[in-house]
Design an enzyme around this catalytic site. Structure first.
Site: not given
Ligand SMILES: Cc1ncc(COP(=O)(O)O)c(C=O)c1O
Length: 478
Positions: A195, A290, A318
């Site tokens: 994700y 990511d 985060k």
């Molecule tokens: C690996 C990863 N990338 C991107 C995101 C998206 O982040 P946000 O929820 O702050 O938009 C998340 C959210 O859990 C994530 O775990």
């Protein structure tokens, strides 16, 4: 020294020295008193169980459903995959949370990752109060941006320059545009069950809420937005090679969670990240980690430091916001200098780099940097996961799982789990029963089989023991 992953039989050379008798990281006087207070509060858990009711939560959530779609502002919170109604919370401190009915929980969600030094840390709150006296947003440069940027750049091997945004989604949107701008190519490879936020090009075989709710893709995403998104199963290097062979000279970037957290906890097979690094270099394609979830969680320098593989670009979120809304993308200077206003690739944000978010990030990273932090996380997290797996096996369940420092997961399946298709073999009905049983015992796990769990420096050995005992009891009743 090898860091093992229980249940999936993988091991890697650890970049971090592991001491067998890891000690708590040194605490400042204020955080020491905060930890004592949390332990004292935790003593009331047995009392709480006797009076367990979720009546106020139910009433509040019923009202919320009339006001907000599904009653929530982010889908996984709605407990759709585990049944029942979500719990409405009133406050958090350290490793614990309190709901509006007064029930107390040991928390392993950590606000989905940011709370790695514990919730509502005294020092972070005090620093925020000081910063707030000067205002909440300038919409202009502030010194705190330099401080956090400097900390991120010196910690994360791939990052020579950084751009702060407001969420992980924004960070991934920005990095994708940048990769396309830099390479002049449009295709990307992403992995099934990973994700990268909810931007259109990534909503193809995505993890997190998309996986939890069983949605193949989302309506409203135009075909054109995902046309250039190629997918491969995670840990499957031969599919990646085929994609490069059939799309020669067209792939801008490969993006992945270096350890997957959004289809449950799935580490890379030994050699997988190395192969991706080599293939992307050979094809002049950018490698993007990511690290919104793994950044500052697997080690101070993230998964890239832990595994010793340096991508071209990295996204963060985060933890670097310490519980306030922050995301970031960064990487090689020659690539980052394409970002406006240094270069032509446009990306902007009204609240980006705002002083409160920068402050919470700075103080969170300062604490994490103290010696012993990741050894402590490793100790408690591996004890927790091993305790749950052992209890599950004793009760006759098929169960596997693992952990790396502050990130963990377990699946109700025999395993091994190398990719999302393996994770989907899990008995999700059993997970739902386990989840609800644990709630009644005062333990709050992520409400989905397909989400990783998180520990924090505020979790005590008592928290871990109490959780394992509760799991033993619940697993016997399943
Ligand atoms: C690996 C990863 N990338 C991107 C995101 C998206 O982040 P946000 O929820 O702050 O938009 C998340 C959210 O859990 C994530 O775990």
């Amino acid at each position: 020294m090898a860091a093992g992953v229980a249940g999936v039989g993988l091991s890697w050379p650890s970049k971090l020295a592991r001491s067998p008798n890891s000690i708590l990281p040194p605490l400042s006087p204020s955080s020491r008193s905060s930890r004592r207070r949390v332990v004292k509060m935790a003593l009331s858990v047995d009392e709480r169980k006797k009076n367990f009711t979720l009546q106020k939560s139910e009433e509040a959530f019923n009202a919320a459903k009339e006001l907000m779609p599904g009653g929530v502002n982010s889908p996984v919170r709605a407990f759709k995959s585990v049944g029942g109604q979500p719990i409405v919370f009133d406050s958090v401190k350290g490793s614990h949370m309190w709901d509006i009915d007064g029930n107390e929980y040991i928390d392993y969600v950590g606000s989905w990752g940011p709370a790695i030094i514990g919730h509502a840390d005294d020092e972070v709150l005090a620093a925020l109060a000081e910063t707030m006296k000067k205002g909440t947003s300038f919409g202009a440069p502030c010194l705190l941006e330099n401080v956090l940027a400097e900390m991120v750049i010196s910690a994360v091997p791939s990052i020579e320059m950084v751009r702060f945004v407001n969420s992980g989604t924004e960070a991934c949107m920005g990095v994708l545009r940048l990769a396309r701008a830099f390479t002049g190519r449009e295709k990307i490879i992403k992995f099934e069950g990973c994700y990268h936020g909810h931007a259109d090009p990534f909503l193809v075989k995505a993890g997190s809420g998309v996986a939890t709710l069983g949605l193949p893709d989302s309506p409203g995403v135009p075909k054109g937005a995902t046309y250039e998104t190629l997918t491969s199963p995670y840990n499957d290097i031969s599919t990646v090679k085929n994609l490069f062979d059939t799309n020669k000279g067209e792939i801008a970037a490969v993006i992945l969670e270096p350890v997957v957290g959004n289809s449950g906890f799935i580490p890379p097979k030994p050699g997988f990240l190395e192969d991706l690094r080599r293939i992307t270099k050979e094809n002049d394609t950018l490698l993007i980690f990511d690290e919104v979830m793994t950044g500052f969680r697997l080690s101070y320098g993230g998964a890239q430091e832990y595994f010793g593989i340096t991508p071209d670009l990295t996204t963060l979120g985060k933890i670097i916001g310490g519980g306030l809304p922050v995301g970031a993308y960064g990487g090689r200077r020659d690539i980052m200098e394409m970002v406006a206003p240094a270069g032509p690739m446009y990306q902007a944000g009204t609240l980006s780099g705002n002083p409160l978010a920068m402050t919470a990030g700075i103080h969170t990273l300062k604490r994490l940097k103290q010696p012993g932090s990741y050894q402590y996380l490793d100790k408690i997290t591996s004890e927790l996961v091993q305790g749950i797996i052992d209890a599950g096996k004793r009760a006759g369940h098929a169960i596997c799982g693992g952990s790396i420092n502050g990130m963990f997961g377990f699946f109700f399946t025999e395993g091994p789990v190398y990719e999302f298709a393996d994770a989907k073999k899990s008995d999700t009905a059993k997970f739902a029963k386990f989840f609800r049983g644990m709630l009644e015992e005062g333990v709050y796990f992520a409400p989905s089989q397909f989400e990783a769990g998180f520990t924090s420096l505020a979790h005590t050995s008592e928290d871990i023991q109490q959780t394992i005992e509760a799991a033993e009891k619940v697993l016997r009743q399943l």
